[in-house]
Design a protein around this motif. Structure first.
Motif, PDB file in Angstrom:
ATOM      1  N   GLY A  30       0.799  -1.221   0.000  1.00 14.92           N
ATOM      2  CA  GLY A  30       0.000   0.000   0.000  1.00 14.92           C
ATOM      3  C   GLY A  30       0.829   1.267   0.000  1.00 14.92           C
ATOM      4  O   GLY A  30       0.332   2.340   0.357  1.00 14.92           O
ATOM      5  N   ILE A  31       2.096   1.155  -0.391  1.00 15.90           N
ATOM      6  CA  ILE A  31       2.989   2.315  -0.438  1.00 15.90           C
ATOM      7  C   ILE A  31       2.943   2.921  -1.837  1.00 15.90           C
ATOM      8  O   ILE A  31       3.120   2.215  -2.831  1.00 15.90           O
ATOM      9  CB  ILE A  31       4.435   1.907  -0.089  1.00 15.90           C
ATOM     10  CG1 ILE A  31       4.495   1.350   1.337  1.00 15.90           C
ATOM     11  CG2 ILE A  31       5.389   3.082  -0.233  1.00 15.90           C
ATOM     12  CD1 ILE A  31       5.852   0.792   1.719  1.00 15.90           C
ATOM     13  N   THR A  32       2.711   4.229  -1.916  1.00 19.72           N
ATOM     14  CA  THR A  32       2.670   4.909  -3.207  1.00 19.72           C
ATOM     15  C   THR A  32       4.090   5.217  -3.682  1.00 19.72           C
ATOM     16  O   THR A  32       5.055   5.100  -2.922  1.00 19.72           O
ATOM     17  CB  THR A  32       1.876   6.216  -3.117  1.00 19.72           C
ATOM     18  OG1 THR A  32       2.587   7.136  -2.273  1.00 19.72           O
ATOM     19  CG2 THR A  32       0.485   5.974  -2.536  1.00 19.72           C
ATOM     20  N   GLU A  33       4.192   5.655  -4.955  1.00 15.43           N
ATOM     21  CA  GLU A  33       5.507   5.983  -5.496  1.00 15.43           C
ATOM     22  C   GLU A  33       6.148   7.151  -4.737  1.00 15.43           C
ATOM     23  O   GLU A  33       7.349   7.130  -4.445  1.00 15.43           O
ATOM     24  CB  GLU A  33       5.399   6.321  -6.989  1.00 15.43           C
ATOM     25  CG  GLU A  33       5.484   5.119  -7.923  1.00 15.43           C
ATOM     26  CD  GLU A  33       4.263   4.208  -7.812  1.00 15.43           C
ATOM     27  OE1 GLU A  33       3.182   4.712  -7.435  1.00 15.43           O
ATOM     28  OE2 GLU A  33       4.393   3.003  -8.098  1.00 15.43           O
ATOM     29  N   ASN A  34       5.360   8.175  -4.419  1.00 18.01           N
ATOM     30  CA  ASN A  34       5.905   9.311  -3.671  1.00 18.01           C
ATOM     31  C   ASN A  34       6.394   8.882  -2.292  1.00 18.01           C
ATOM     32  O   ASN A  34       7.460   9.307  -1.829  1.00 18.01           O
ATOM     33  CB  ASN A  34       4.850  10.411  -3.523  1.00 18.01           C
ATOM     34  CG  ASN A  34       4.656  11.208  -4.806  1.00 18.01           C
ATOM     35  OD1 ASN A  34       5.522  11.211  -5.683  1.00 18.01           O
ATOM     36  ND2 ASN A  34       3.526  11.876  -4.920  1.00 18.01           N
ATOM     37  N   GLU A  35       5.619   8.027  -1.638  1.00 18.68           N
ATOM     38  CA  GLU A  35       6.023   7.525  -0.323  1.00 18.68           C
ATOM     39  C   GLU A  35       7.282   6.678  -0.432  1.00 18.68           C
ATOM     40  O   GLU A  35       8.170   6.746   0.432  1.00 18.68           O
ATOM     41  CB  GLU A  35       4.882   6.718   0.294  1.00 18.68           C
ATOM     42  CG  GLU A  35       3.665   7.555   0.652  1.00 18.68           C
ATOM     43  CD  GLU A  35       2.446   6.720   0.981  1.00 18.68           C
ATOM     44  OE1 GLU A  35       1.440   7.293   1.433  1.00 18.68           O
ATOM     45  OE2 GLU A  35       2.498   5.487   0.778  1.00 18.68           O
ATOM     46  N   MET A  36       7.370   5.910  -1.506  1.00 23.38           N
ATOM     47  CA  MET A  36       8.539   5.061  -1.714  1.00 23.38           C
ATOM     48  C   MET A  36       9.803   5.903  -1.865  1.00 23.38           C
ATOM     49  O   MET A  36      10.849   5.593  -1.270  1.00 23.38           O
ATOM     50  CB  MET A  36       8.323   4.194  -2.959  1.00 23.38           C
ATOM     51  CG  MET A  36       9.477   3.264  -3.283  1.00 23.38           C
ATOM     52  SD  MET A  36       9.703   1.994  -2.019  1.00 23.38           S
ATOM     53  CE  MET A  36      10.896   0.944  -2.852  1.00 23.38           C
ATOM     54  N   VAL A  37       9.720   6.973  -2.645  1.00 20.20           N
ATOM     55  CA  VAL A  37      10.896   7.819  -2.861  1.00 20.20           C
ATOM     56  C   VAL A  37      11.314   8.503  -1.559  1.00 20.20           C
ATOM     57  O   VAL A  37      12.508   8.619  -1.258  1.00 20.20           O
ATOM     58  CB  VAL A  37      10.624   8.861  -3.964  1.00 20.20           C
ATOM     59  CG1 VAL A  37      11.810   9.814  -4.099  1.00 20.20           C
ATOM     60  CG2 VAL A  37      10.367   8.174  -5.297  1.00 20.20           C
TER      61      VAL A  37
END
Length: 229
Positions: A30-37
């Protein structure tokens, strides 16, 4: 040309170690790309000695503005992927972003995936041996062995192989083997080897060798002679 090659060489060696499973599983967590970065930059900065990078510092490496990064950090903490903890160094208390919740969730996710793969292979093995798709009741029976009886998939697989070798390819016989092993405290394939001969001797469903139909078992894996998986 040599200078460019040297630069490429330096570029390739300027790396940080990252769990591959994080890249493979972050979406399912449930991690978004922005959260991942943001997580990657926190991880990188911590490796460089900055244990609590500020929003301003993070914004210098991202296209997100500071309010957006602050929102991402709040969501990561709310969802339980990071938390702020304290540590003491030189008698001074400091704060840092702990990524332990992220690693814990990732580890648990990996275990679930492995369990699902193991169980999926188990259903496939039954279908291969029976030569057909399993019925809903048969699928429910396997799930009952796993969820209710807490039988290990490796033992269910061993019981199936035992049934195949004995020429008793049916769920009732597999269930009887598992029940017998459970009564005798069998926890591993090695334990099953030790009680298998006794089980065969006392099985009143085994046909006499004179009446038993001749069966070529060479194409089947004899789990009694194999390694403990």
């Amino acid at each position: 040309m040599q200078n460019k090659a040297f630069f490429y060489h330096q570029l390739l060696f300027d790396q940080m170690t990252l769990p591959k499973s994080l890249l493979l599983q972050y979406k399912s967590l449930g991690i978004t790309e922005n959260e991942m970065v943001v997580l990657l930059h926190i991880y990188r900065l911590q490796l460089e000695g900055n244990r609590l990078p500020s929003i301003q510092e993070l914004s210098t490496f991202m296209s997100l503005n500071e309010p957006a990064i602050a929102q991402v950090l709040r969501k990561l903490m709310k969802d339980g992927f990071i938390k702020i903890e304290q540590f003491q160094e030189n008698e001074v208390m400091h704060e840092w972003y702990s990524l332990e919740p992220l690693w814990k969730k990732l580890y648990e996710k990996e275990q679930v995936v492995k369990q699902q793969e193991t169980e999926g292979n188990l259903f496939l093995l039954f279908e291969q041996e029976f030569g057909r798709a399993l019925s809903p009741i048969e699928i429910e029976t396997i799930n009952h062995w796993i969820d209710d009886d807490q039988a290990k998939p490796v033992l269910i697989k061993a019981a199936l192989r035992e049934a195949v070798l004995m020429g008793k390819l049916n769920f009732r016989y597999v269930d009887r083997i598992l029940n017998e092993w459970n009564k005798k405290g069998v926890k591993s394939v090695d334990d099953a080897r030790k009680v298998s001969q006794s089980f065969r001797t006392h099985s009143n469903t085994q046909q006499s060798s004179a009446k038993q139909q001749k069966r070529d078992t060479s194409v089947y894996y004899n789990w009694l002679e194999g390694e403990n998986e």
